[in-house]
Design a protein around this motif. Structure first.
Motif, PDB file in Angstrom:
ATOM      1  N   ARG A 142     111.544  46.708  41.790  1.00  0.00           N
ATOM      2  CA  ARG A 142     111.110  48.102  41.624  1.00  0.00           C
ATOM      3  C   ARG A 142     112.025  48.867  40.669  1.00  0.00           C
ATOM      4  N   GLY A 143     112.364  48.212  39.567  1.00  0.00           N
ATOM      5  CA  GLY A 143     113.160  48.857  38.537  1.00  0.00           C
ATOM      6  C   GLY A 143     114.652  48.926  38.818  1.00  0.00           C
ATOM      7  N   LYS A 144     115.089  48.426  39.957  1.00  0.00           N
ATOM      8  CA  LYS A 144     116.507  48.479  40.308  1.00  0.00           C
ATOM      9  C   LYS A 144     117.101  47.076  40.236  1.00  0.00           C
ATOM     10  N   GLU A 145     118.183  46.963  39.445  1.00  0.00           N
ATOM     11  CA  GLU A 145     118.842  45.659  39.304  1.00  0.00           C
ATOM     12  C   GLU A 145     119.959  45.517  40.331  1.00  0.00           C
ATOM     13  N   THR A 146     119.966  44.368  40.969  1.00  0.00           N
ATOM     14  CA  THR A 146     121.028  44.010  41.902  1.00  0.00           C
ATOM     15  C   THR A 146     121.708  42.759  41.378  1.00  0.00           C
ATOM     16  N   VAL A 147     123.031  42.753  41.376  1.00  0.00           N
ATOM     17  CA  VAL A 147     123.791  41.594  40.923  1.00  0.00           C
ATOM     18  C   VAL A 147     124.527  41.012  42.121  1.00  0.00           C
ATOM     19  N   LEU A 148     124.332  39.731  42.321  1.00  0.00           N
ATOM     20  CA  LEU A 148     124.982  39.028  43.416  1.00  0.00           C
ATOM     21  C   LEU A 148     125.908  37.963  42.839  1.00  0.00           C
ATOM     22  N   ASN A 149     127.157  37.996  43.237  1.00  0.00           N
ATOM     23  CA  ASN A 149     128.120  36.959  42.885  1.00  0.00           C
ATOM     24  C   ASN A 149     128.565  36.329  44.189  1.00  0.00           C
ATOM     25  N   GLY A 150     128.560  35.029  44.243  1.00  0.00           N
ATOM     26  CA  GLY A 150     128.964  34.403  45.492  1.00  0.00           C
ATOM     27  C   GLY A 150     129.209  32.923  45.346  1.00  0.00           C
ATOM     28  N   GLU A 151     129.364  32.299  46.492  1.00  0.00           N
ATOM     29  CA  GLU A 151     129.562  30.855  46.550  1.00  0.00           C
ATOM     30  C   GLU A 151     128.522  30.306  47.509  1.00  0.00           C
ATOM     31  N   GLU A 152     127.940  29.192  47.140  1.00  0.00           N
ATOM     32  CA  GLU A 152     126.935  28.597  48.012  1.00  0.00           C
ATOM     33  C   GLU A 152     127.290  27.162  48.352  1.00  0.00           C
ATOM     34  N   HIS A 153     126.879  26.777  49.545  1.00  0.00           N
ATOM     35  CA  HIS A 153     127.091  25.426  50.059  1.00  0.00           C
ATOM     36  C   HIS A 153     125.712  24.845  50.352  1.00  0.00           C
ATOM     37  N   LEU A 154     125.378  23.763  49.703  1.00  0.00           N
ATOM     38  CA  LEU A 154     124.102  23.103  49.942  1.00  0.00           C
ATOM     39  C   LEU A 154     124.343  21.716  50.505  1.00  0.00           C
ATOM     40  N   LYS A 155     123.453  21.280  51.382  1.00  0.00           N
ATOM     41  CA  LYS A 155     123.502  19.928  51.921  1.00  0.00           C
ATOM     42  C   LYS A 155     122.223  19.220  51.516  1.00  0.00           C
ATOM     43  N   LEU A 156     122.381  17.977  51.095  1.00  0.00           N
ATOM     44  CA  LEU A 156     121.245  17.177  50.660  1.00  0.00           C
ATOM     45  C   LEU A 156     121.226  15.851  51.401  1.00  0.00           C
ATOM     46  N   ALA A 157     120.051  15.247  51.458  1.00  0.00           N
ATOM     47  CA  ALA A 157     119.892  13.920  52.050  1.00  0.00           C
ATOM     48  C   ALA A 157     119.085  13.071  51.082  1.00  0.00           C
ATOM     49  N   LYS A 158     119.410  11.798  51.041  1.00  0.00           N
ATOM     50  CA  LYS A 158     118.679  10.865  50.196  1.00  0.00           C
ATOM     51  C   LYS A 158     117.507  10.335  51.007  1.00  0.00           C
ATOM     52  N   GLU A 159     116.314  10.758  50.617  1.00  0.00           N
ATOM     53  CA  GLU A 159     115.090  10.364  51.302  1.00  0.00           C
ATOM     54  C   GLU A 159     114.355   9.323  50.464  1.00  0.00           C
ATOM     55  N   SER A 160     113.226   8.864  50.941  1.00  0.00           N
ATOM     56  CA  SER A 160     112.491   7.826  50.207  1.00  0.00           C
ATOM     57  C   SER A 160     112.059   8.302  48.821  1.00  0.00           C
ATOM     58  N   GLU A 161     111.842   9.615  48.657  1.00  0.00           N
ATOM     59  CA  GLU A 161     111.443  10.172  47.354  1.00  0.00           C
ATOM     60  C   GLU A 161     112.629  10.575  46.497  1.00  0.00           C
ATOM     61  N   GLY A 162     113.833  10.410  47.017  1.00  0.00           N
ATOM     62  CA  GLY A 162     115.034  10.800  46.285  1.00  0.00           C
ATOM     63  C   GLY A 162     115.804  11.867  47.053  1.00  0.00           C
ATOM     64  N   TRP A 163     116.752  12.498  46.378  1.00  0.00           N
ATOM     65  CA  TRP A 163     117.599  13.514  46.998  1.00  0.00           C
ATOM     66  C   TRP A 163     116.801  14.795  47.229  1.00  0.00           C
ATOM     67  N   LYS A 164     116.982  15.391  48.414  1.00  0.00           N
ATOM     68  CA  LYS A 164     116.301  16.639  48.784  1.00  0.00           C
ATOM     69  C   LYS A 164     117.301  17.553  49.494  1.00  0.00           C
ATOM     70  N   ILE A 165     117.125  18.849  49.339  1.00  0.00           N
ATOM     71  CA  ILE A 165     117.980  19.829  50.010  1.00  0.00           C
ATOM     72  C   ILE A 165     117.539  19.928  51.470  1.00  0.00           C
ATOM     73  N   ILE A 166     118.503  19.793  52.389  1.00  0.00           N
ATOM     74  CA  ILE A 166     118.183  19.846  53.821  1.00  0.00           C
ATOM     75  C   ILE A 166     118.777  21.066  54.511  1.00  0.00           C
ATOM     76  N   ALA A 167     119.708  21.759  53.877  1.00  0.00           N
ATOM     77  CA  ALA A 167     120.328  22.933  54.508  1.00  0.00           C
ATOM     78  C   ALA A 167     121.108  23.719  53.453  1.00  0.00           C
ATOM     79  N   GLY A 168     121.335  24.989  53.791  1.00  0.00           N
ATOM     80  CA  GLY A 168     122.273  25.782  53.009  1.00  0.00           C
ATOM     81  C   GLY A 168     121.711  26.870  52.134  1.00  0.00           C
TER      82      GLY A 168
END
Length: 144
Positions: free
Chosen positions: A117-143
């Protein structure tokens, strides 16, 4: 004599070599896994910047679960967020990837600019993602 040699030596040797070649194609190295996880992170960046829900959900596991959100709830949230924002700019920082067999963890800084709605928000941060190797390849499972 030649038929005995074939049946006792060559056939078992051929079977061993065939099994070894099949297994070597199925096994992955830490470097190839690291590259595959990095590719998931690159796809995620592209999906965020283009607000492409199909691309984004293609890298999520159906088994996703984090802080009370499962895959369907996360997908609904993403759809809502992508539709609500007028623009989104996601810039990942350097990512650290830790491999643990069929699982991986990534940690990295990011900067995200969102226009709503015309308002800019800037987010700076750190993220932690967890992935699992499934039959189709790597996928994000959490985070997220």
């Amino acid at each position: 004599m030649l038929s005995v040699y074939r049946s006792q030596v060559l056939r078992p040797l051929a079977a061993i070599l065939m099994t070894a070649s099949l297994l070597s194609g199925a096994c992955s190295t830490p470097q190839s896994d690291r590259q595959a996880v990095m590719e998931i992170l690159n796809i995620r960046t592209k999906a965020l910047n283009t607000r492409d829900i199909a691309l984004y959900t293609s890298i999520l596991s159906a088994e996703y679960s984090y802080k009370g959100r499962n895959f369907p709830r996360l997908k609904d949230s993403l759809i809502n967020n992508f539709q609500t924002c007028e623009s989104l700019s996601y810039q990942p920082g350097e990512q650290t990837i830790s491999l643990h067999g069929k699982y991986a963890e990534t940690v990295g800084a990011y900067r995200m600019k969102i226009l709503i709605r015309g308002k800019e928000t800037v987010l700076n941060g750190e993220e932690h993602l967890k992935l699992a190797k499934e039959s189709e390849g790597w996928k994000i499972i959490a985070g997220l």
